[in-house]
Scaffold this motif. Structure first.
Motif, PDB file in Angstrom:
ATOM      1  N   GLN A   3     -18.986  34.293  51.075  1.00  0.00           N
ATOM      2  CA  GLN A   3     -20.373  34.776  51.003  1.00  0.00           C
ATOM      3  C   GLN A   3     -20.952  34.918  52.414  1.00  0.00           C
ATOM      4  O   GLN A   3     -21.237  33.940  53.101  1.00  0.00           O
ATOM      5  CB  GLN A   3     -21.273  33.870  50.141  1.00  0.00           C
ATOM      6  CG  GLN A   3     -21.018  33.987  48.652  1.00  0.00           C
ATOM      7  CD  GLN A   3     -21.477  35.320  48.049  1.00  0.00           C
ATOM      8  OE1 GLN A   3     -22.053  36.160  48.731  1.00  0.00           O
ATOM      9  NE2 GLN A   3     -21.196  35.504  46.778  1.00  0.00           N
ATOM     10  N   SER A   4     -21.129  36.167  52.814  1.00  0.00           N
ATOM     11  CA  SER A   4     -21.531  36.447  54.197  1.00  0.00           C
ATOM     12  C   SER A   4     -22.784  35.687  54.637  1.00  0.00           C
ATOM     13  O   SER A   4     -22.856  35.197  55.761  1.00  0.00           O
ATOM     14  CB  SER A   4     -21.717  37.954  54.391  1.00  0.00           C
ATOM     15  OG  SER A   4     -22.633  38.487  53.456  1.00  0.00           O
ATOM     16  N   LYS A  22      -6.213  38.304  48.078  1.00  0.00           N
ATOM     17  CA  LYS A  22      -7.426  38.199  47.246  1.00  0.00           C
ATOM     18  C   LYS A  22      -7.493  36.909  46.405  1.00  0.00           C
ATOM     19  O   LYS A  22      -8.493  36.183  46.463  1.00  0.00           O
ATOM     20  CB  LYS A  22      -7.518  39.451  46.371  1.00  0.00           C
ATOM     21  CG  LYS A  22      -8.775  39.541  45.492  1.00  0.00           C
ATOM     22  CD  LYS A  22      -8.782  40.879  44.742  1.00  0.00           C
ATOM     23  CE  LYS A  22      -9.836  40.931  43.657  1.00  0.00           C
ATOM     24  NZ  LYS A  22     -11.196  41.175  44.135  1.00  0.00           N
TER      25      LYS A  22
HETATM   26  N1  GSH Z   1     -22.067  38.848  48.290  1.00  0.00           N
HETATM   27  C1  GSH Z   1     -20.798  38.893  48.973  1.00  0.00           C
HETATM   28  C2  GSH Z   1     -21.024  38.652  50.470  1.00  0.00           C
HETATM   29  O1  GSH Z   1     -22.147  38.880  50.958  1.00  0.00           O
HETATM   30  O2  GSH Z   1     -20.098  38.205  51.158  1.00  0.00           O
HETATM   31  C3  GSH Z   1     -20.136  40.226  48.704  1.00  0.00           C
HETATM   32  C4  GSH Z   1     -18.730  40.289  49.226  1.00  0.00           C
HETATM   33  C5  GSH Z   1     -18.089  41.643  48.974  1.00  0.00           C
HETATM   34  O3  GSH Z   1     -18.603  42.490  48.240  1.00  0.00           O
HETATM   35  N2  GSH Z   1     -16.920  41.847  49.601  1.00  0.00           N
HETATM   36  C6  GSH Z   1     -16.182  43.075  49.456  1.00  0.00           C
HETATM   37  C7  GSH Z   1     -14.777  42.778  48.976  1.00  0.00           C
HETATM   38  O4  GSH Z   1     -14.219  41.722  49.235  1.00  0.00           O
HETATM   39  C8  GSH Z   1     -16.028  43.771  50.803  1.00  0.00           C
HETATM   40  S1  GSH Z   1     -17.604  44.175  51.550  1.00  0.00           S
HETATM   41  N3  GSH Z   1     -14.166  43.756  48.263  1.00  0.00           N
HETATM   42  C9  GSH Z   1     -12.798  43.692  47.838  1.00  0.00           C
HETATM   43  C10 GSH Z   1     -12.643  43.178  46.438  1.00  0.00           C
HETATM   44  O5  GSH Z   1     -13.638  42.813  45.792  1.00  0.00           O
HETATM   45  O6  GSH Z   1     -11.482  43.142  45.968  1.00  0.00           O
END
Ligand code: GSH
Length: 199
Positions: A67-68, A43
């Motif tokens: 960022q996706s 992370k």
């Molecule tokens: N806006 C970001 C995108 O679209 O990539 C959101 C990314 C996001 O929320 N990622 C989540 C994540 O990494 C998984 S879907 N979660 C684990 C954490 O925050 O520790």
């Protein structure tokens, strides 16, 4: 030619539409699926402490994209999944942003007690928006006359709907788009060989 390493959890969720796009592009990519127990150490090495992250390696230079939607736009520019001009691209990005918001709401509903209203209200309302837009454009794509990253994102989003077939009968244009996207040989091939999983 750059090489690609794509990092996400071992799930479809927010990350799968990028795997669809990479498959459509026909490029080799390392499908790096982080295990839950390995996430805490990984992370802090990511740009914003989240996945997905795409690493693009050109020669000795590695660029990380988090960022996706930034990843999707980069790949869309590289592999012809945008429109004919800046205005079409803006509308494609608009659909992408709406789908991103929809996914955000979907994941929030998991963490609260609102899953039911999500399935009875939020999904139908949003799919009606997209149905109307497809009807207005009139040729089976969201924008212009060709496939864009927003079409792929919309198709992949249907993965998360309960009783998908029955649900999509109310949105025949979305259903047809979904079928068309999943019938593209490189995407069909990816769906066949990707790891199994409920989400
Ligand atoms: N806006 C970001 C995108 O679209 O990539 C959101 C990314 C996001 O929320 N990622 C989540 C994540 O990494 C998984 S879907 N979660 C684990 C954490 O925050 O520790």
């Amino acid at each position: 030619q750059p090489t690609y390493k794509y990092t996400y959890f071992d799930a479809r969720l927010r990350g799968e539409f990028i795997r669809f796009i990479l498959s459509y592009a026909g490029v080799e990519f390392e499908d790096n699926r982080v295990k839950g127990e390995d996430w805490p150490s990984l992370k802090p090495t990511t740009p914003f402490g989240q996945v997905p992250v795409l690493e693009v390696k050109k020669g000795s230079k590695v660029t990380e994209i988090a960022q996706s939607q930034a990843i999707a736009r980069y790949l869309a520019n590289e592999f012809g999944l945008y429109g004919r001009n800046n205005l079409e691209n803006a509308v494609i990005d608009m659909y992408g942003a709406q789908l991103g918001d929809l996914f955000d709401a979907f994941s929030t509903s998991f963490n609260s007690n609102t899953t039911l209203s999500f399935f009875t209200e939020v999904w139908p309302r949003n799919f009606q928006f997209f149905e109307d837009r497809l009807n207005k454009n009139g040729n089976g794509f969201l924008v212009g006359k060709r496939l864009s990253w927003a079409d792929i994102y919309l198709s992949q989003m249907t993965d998360f709907i309960q009783n998908k077939d029955e649900f999509l009968n109310k949105f025949p244009l979305v259903k047809a788009l979904d079928k068309k996207v999943r019938s593209i040989p490189k995407i069909a091939d990816w769906i066949k060989r990707r790891p199994d999983g409920d989400f």
